[in-house]
Design a protein around this motif. Structure first.
Motif, short mmCIF file in Angstrom:
data_model
loop_
_atom_site.label_atom_id
_atom_site.label_comp_id
_atom_site.label_asym_id
_atom_site.label_seq_id
_atom_site.Cartn_x
_atom_site.Cartn_y
_atom_site.Cartn_z
N UNK A 101 0.63 -1.28 0.13
CA UNK A 101 0.12 -0.04 -0.09
C UNK A 101 0.76 1.24 0.10
N UNK A 102 2.00 1.31 0.86
CA UNK A 102 2.73 2.51 0.95
C UNK A 102 3.40 2.66 -0.20
N UNK A 103 4.03 1.52 -0.91
CA UNK A 103 4.87 1.79 -1.97
C UNK A 103 4.09 2.13 -3.06
N UNK A 104 3.22 1.21 -3.59
CA UNK A 104 2.35 1.28 -4.75
C UNK A 104 1.53 2.67 -4.98
N UNK A 105 0.97 2.86 -3.86
CA UNK A 105 0.06 4.10 -4.00
C UNK A 105 1.02 5.56 -3.83
N UNK A 110 -0.58 8.87 -4.90
CA UNK A 110 -1.90 8.84 -3.88
C UNK A 110 -1.15 8.62 -2.44
N UNK A 111 -1.54 9.53 -1.60
CA UNK A 111 -1.35 9.46 0.03
C UNK A 111 -1.86 8.23 0.24
N UNK A 112 -1.43 7.01 0.66
CA UNK A 112 -2.38 6.12 1.24
C UNK A 112 -3.00 6.04 2.58
N UNK A 113 -2.76 7.02 3.45
CA UNK A 113 -3.30 7.22 4.61
C UNK A 113 -4.67 8.01 4.63
N UNK A 114 -4.27 9.11 3.85
CA UNK A 114 -5.01 10.09 3.78
C UNK A 114 -5.72 10.51 2.54
N UNK A 115 -6.62 9.50 1.99
CA UNK A 115 -7.25 9.74 0.53
C UNK A 115 -8.33 10.75 0.70
N UNK A 116 -8.13 11.80 -0.11
CA UNK A 116 -9.27 12.71 -0.27
C UNK A 116 -9.55 12.90 -1.72
N UNK A 120 -12.51 4.95 -6.10
CA UNK A 120 -13.03 4.15 -5.02
C UNK A 120 -11.73 3.07 -4.59
N UNK A 121 -11.01 2.62 -5.46
CA UNK A 121 -10.23 1.72 -5.11
C UNK A 121 -8.84 2.43 -4.30
N UNK A 122 -8.54 3.53 -4.42
CA UNK A 122 -7.85 4.22 -3.45
C UNK A 122 -8.37 4.40 -2.08
N UNK A 123 -9.93 4.77 -2.02
CA UNK A 123 -10.47 4.62 -0.77
C UNK A 123 -10.28 3.53 -0.01
N UNK A 125 -8.05 0.92 -0.30
CA UNK A 125 -6.91 0.69 -0.09
C UNK A 125 -6.34 1.52 1.20
N UNK A 126 -6.99 2.76 1.41
CA UNK A 126 -6.72 3.54 2.31
C UNK A 126 -7.26 3.09 3.64
#
Length: 293
Positions: A101-105, A110-116, A120-123, A125-126
């Protein structure tokens, strides 16, 4: 082997015993960090719109160190094979997801922790990443408790005392991680940064158990060894509390004021026993775990 009171004690396990796969998972973090580091050198860290490969670099390296440190001390929990296997493989799966998650995103911007406002995929994953972080804490709490059991203490008294201090420091680091999540970022006030507390606490896993291990290898009495360990552990915890309070006030850790000075001095005090014990290494070295009373 007999302890200082003449009672029988089982042979102590060794560092990393039975933790090959956890070690390899930790080393994977260094490999991923190296890949991210090369990318940063060639192309820079930021990736439009919200990614930062430099963050992935630091995360992978930090998680790798954390896993290796955990693998080193896990044999001293006195857990049964099934319980250790449950923790080991659960942590490996959680760590692999965290690496991905940390590397790919971040490479995807994309910030994997704070998705704004992401896809939908990114949300998803976060959201899963947040749940994984919670599980990492819960599983580690289970292991941390084991070091406070008499069964673990009997294996290596001095080392276990050092590990206990490290576990308390790790819990403060986890608390800082939860703080970051609820705070929606690492910044507090104008200049405070929770990341200092978050990172410094985890390094207790290397510092205090190492000092405890050094104490085992000296001809000091059991009480003298424990005094060194208590000094190192207490001073380290005081430094963390000072850093945390300075951050809570919204002030930078690297400023000339009472709390940062207290944190710095306490950190130096926590390292001092290690320096003294290193200098005492001589022909008087005794087998690990055998105290002279």
């Amino acid at each position: 082997m007999r302890n200082g009171k003449g009672q029988e004690r089982k042979a102590s396990p060794s560092f990393f015993t039975g933790e090959k796969w956890l070690v390899l998972t930790g080393l994977l973090g260094f490999l991923l960090a190296a890949i991210c580091g090369v990318w940063v050198i060639l192309y820079g860290g930021p990736v439009f719109p919200k990614g930062d490969v430099l963050k992935a670099f630091s995360f992978n390296a930090a998680l790798g160190v954390f896993l290796l440190s955990t693998a080193a001390i896990l044999p001293f929990t006195a857990l049964g094979n099934k319980s250790r296997a449950l923790f080991r493989w659960s942590y490996i799966v959680l760590a692999l997801y965290s690496y991905a998650a940390e590397t790919v995103q971040n490479f995807r911007g994309v910030d994997p922790r704070f998705v704004k406002g992401g896809m939908p995929f990114d949300v998803w994953v976060g959201s899963i990443f947040t749940f994984v972080a919670l599980l990492l804490i819960l599983f580690y709490l289970f292991v941390a408790v084991q070091y406070f059991r008499p069964k673990a203490y009997r294996l290596r008294p001095e080392l276990i005392v050092g590990i206990r201090y490290a576990m308390l420091a790790v819990l403060l680091s986890f608390a800082a991680g939860v703080w970051i999540s609820f705070n929606n970022g690492r910044l507090v006030g104008l200049h405070g940064s929770i990341i200092w507390l978050h990172g410094l606490g985890f390094h207790a896993l290397q510092v205090v158990p190492f000092i405890a291990w050094l104490s085992e290898r000296t001809a000091l009495t059991h009480s003298a060894r424990k005094a060194f360990i208590h000094l190192a552990g207490t001073a380290y915890l005081v430094s963390l509390v000072a850093v945390g309070w300075q951050t809570y006030l919204g002030h930078p850790v690297l400023e000339w004021s009472v709390l940062p000075v207290l944190a710095f001095v306490s950190l130096l005090i926590s390292l001092a026993p290690g320096i003294v014990l290193l200098r005492r290494q001589s022909d008087q070295t005794v087998p690990a775990g055998k105290a002279i009373l």
